[in-house]
Design an enzyme around this catalytic site. Structure first.
Site, short mmCIF file in Angstrom:
data_model
loop_
_atom_site.label_atom_id
_atom_site.label_comp_id
_atom_site.label_asym_id
_atom_site.label_seq_id
_atom_site.Cartn_x
_atom_site.Cartn_y
_atom_site.Cartn_z
N SER A 220 -12.95 -6.00 -10.89
CA SER A 220 -14.18 -6.63 -11.33
C SER A 220 -14.59 -5.96 -12.63
CB SER A 220 -15.25 -6.45 -10.26
OG SER A 220 -16.53 -6.55 -10.85
N GLU B 87 -6.72 -16.82 -3.90
CA GLU B 87 -7.94 -17.61 -4.16
C GLU B 87 -7.63 -18.80 -5.07
OE1 GLU B 87 -11.29 -15.18 -5.43
OE2 GLU B 87 -10.73 -13.67 -3.96
N LYS C 187 -13.71 -2.72 -6.95
CA LYS C 187 -13.18 -3.97 -6.44
C LYS C 187 -11.69 -4.18 -6.72
CE LYS C 187 -15.15 -7.08 -4.82
NZ LYS C 187 -16.15 -8.02 -5.36
N HIS D 25 -11.05 -19.96 16.96
CA HIS D 25 -12.44 -19.92 16.46
C HIS D 25 -12.72 -18.66 15.66
CE1 HIS D 25 -13.02 -23.16 19.45
NE2 HIS D 25 -12.33 -22.36 20.24
#
Ligand code: ARG
Length: 447
Positions: A265, A278, A271, A144
């Site tokens: 970024s 992804e 970043k 979980h």
């Protein structure tokens, strides 16, 4: 034909990729026609010569594909006839584009599967290498997405090795059904020429011939099956990608991916984004989409061949391309993972990951498991109130929870103690992880 219709019905913009397999299939067919006496020696020789030239042109990128000739089969046949005359026109004896295209796609897919199996292996090897380095590195195991029990990072990685191993089995199994010869089915009913299908199968390395001509030209279940196997591979890589993305977030801070797999970024200078995982997660959707496309393509078709089947190629090619690129990049990316073992250990120390070990300890001293479970829940609450780990509670406090607790409890409450205790096949004990790596490597070498 109307210009728009010509473009709509043509497949040459994408099926040119079957060219070399088309030539391979044609040469086998021609050799068979000669073998059964339908084609003269001189014609076979001319076909071989012409095809060799065409192949060289294609390989050099100099072949001029024409929309007027609809598809790869007609383009090549026309080029052949332009070179060698009547012998080129005789090639199509006893054959149809229907069994021809089915053969080409199977040859293409067989080769693709072999390449993918190799790439899958590199991925497994990269995972095994990393697992070996981290056979003892502690991390929290999750259920979980909550800290559950300590595991080793090596053990965690081995879960993916198993998934990819099954993926490899699925591909190899699918290959057996891909590797059957449709040629000889002709348009749909077979042909009146005395063909020798076994001869062609041997020439092309097919394990068997398709037994029914109607089935041979019409079904694309082998492509669907491949897409399903490909979808599962992407599922597995997508799950790992999701974990890499989470682990790379500063909130976890378990790993760092090499800079070459990330981007910055354009607006936030701090970043470093895990673009590659992804995109793997994102491209999984497109591979699933191709599977759905192929299933839907097939479901309403009456026997035998229908032009619908021309739509099998783009999803199939894109599935193979996406999967091959993904696997190749993945293997290299795994090799470049930097593991932050301290952060993993720190996280395993939070969340009372050894609570089950404490319950098991009490059970071994004679307490029924449900009572032990309850006693440990009390200890966890106490530790929570004090803001410490179970292992940091004083002995007296643990004894207040149960008089069965002795000095030896602290060995059980340590992360290493918890890991070492799970010492059976499939367990996370470092010794078991090492043994599993040895078995997995042996399995890979045997393939
Ligand atoms: N381009 C076609 C395909 O990909 C080849 C077979 C065409 N056969 C036909 N009867 N039109 O399916």
């Amino acid at each position: 034909m109307d210009e728009k219709v010509k473009r709509y019905t043509a497949s040459i913009p994408f099926d040119y990729r079957l060219a070399l397999h088309d030539i391979q299939g044609s040469l086998a067919h021609a050799a068979m026609l000669r073998h059964v006496g339908v084609l003269a020696d001189a014609d076979l020789a001319a076909i071989r010569r012409g095809m060799a030239e065409i192949r060289a042109e294609i390989e050099a990128g100099q072949f001029a594909w024409s929309l007027d000739d609809e598809d790869v089969h007609l383009n090549i046949e026309k080029a052949l006839t332009a070179r060698i005359g009547d012998a080129g026109k005789r090639l199509h004896t006893g054959r149809s584009r229907n069994d021809q295209v089915a053969t080409d796609v199977r040859l293409y897919l067989r080769e693709a599967i072999d390449r993918l199996l190799g790439l899958l292996k590199s991925c497994q090897t990269a995972l095994l290498d990393l697992a070996e380095t981290h056979a003892e590195t502690v991390m929290p195991g999750f259920t979980h997405l909550q800290v559950a029990q300590p595991v080793t990072f090596g053990h965690h990685l081995l879960a993916y090795v198993e998934m990819l191993a099954r993926d490899g089995e699925r591909l190899a199994d699918c290959r057996r059904r891909v590797n059957r010869l449709p040629l000889g089915a002709a348009a749909l009913a077979g042909t009146s020429y005395p063909i020798d299908r076994e001869f062609v199968a041997r020439e092309l390395g097919f394990e068997a011939v398709c037994e029914n001509s109607l089935d041979a030209v019409s079904d694309r279940d082998f492509a669907i099956e491949f897409s399903a196997a490909a979808s599962l591979i992407m599922t597995h890589l997508s799950r790992l990608s999701e974990e890499l993305i989470l682990w790379m977030s500063p909130r976890f801070g378990f790993i760092d991916l090499a800079d070459r797999y990330c981007t910055g970024s354009s607006i936030m200078p701090q970043k470093k984004n895990p673009d590659v995982p992804e995109l793997v997660r994102g491209k999984t959707g497109r591979v699933y989409g191709h599977l759905m496309g192929l299933l839907t393509l097939m479901k309403g078709q009456p026997l035998a061949y229908n032009k619908d089947n021309q739509e099998d190629k783009e999803p199939l090619f894109d599935t193979v391309d996406t999967l091959a690129d993904t696997l190749a990049i993945y293997a290299a990316m795994i090799g470049g993972i930097r593991v932050k073992a301290d952060a993993m250990r720190q996280a395993a120390r939070q969340g009372y990951a050894t609570a089950t070990d404490l319950a098991d300890y009490l059970v071994k001293k004679g307490l029924p498991f449900r009572d032990a479970h309850e006693a440990v829940a009390r200890a966890v609450r106490a530790a929570e109130t004090q803001g410490v780990d179970l292992a940091d509670l004083p002995l007296a406090e643990l004894q207040a929870m149960s008089p069965l607790v002795g000095e030896d409890v602290f060995a059980v409450l340590s992360l290493e103690g918890s890991l070492a205790a799970r010492d059976h096949v499939g367990g996370t004990a470092p010794a078991q992880v090492r043994a599993a790596i040895v078995r997995a490597r042996r399995r890979l070498a045997g393939q």
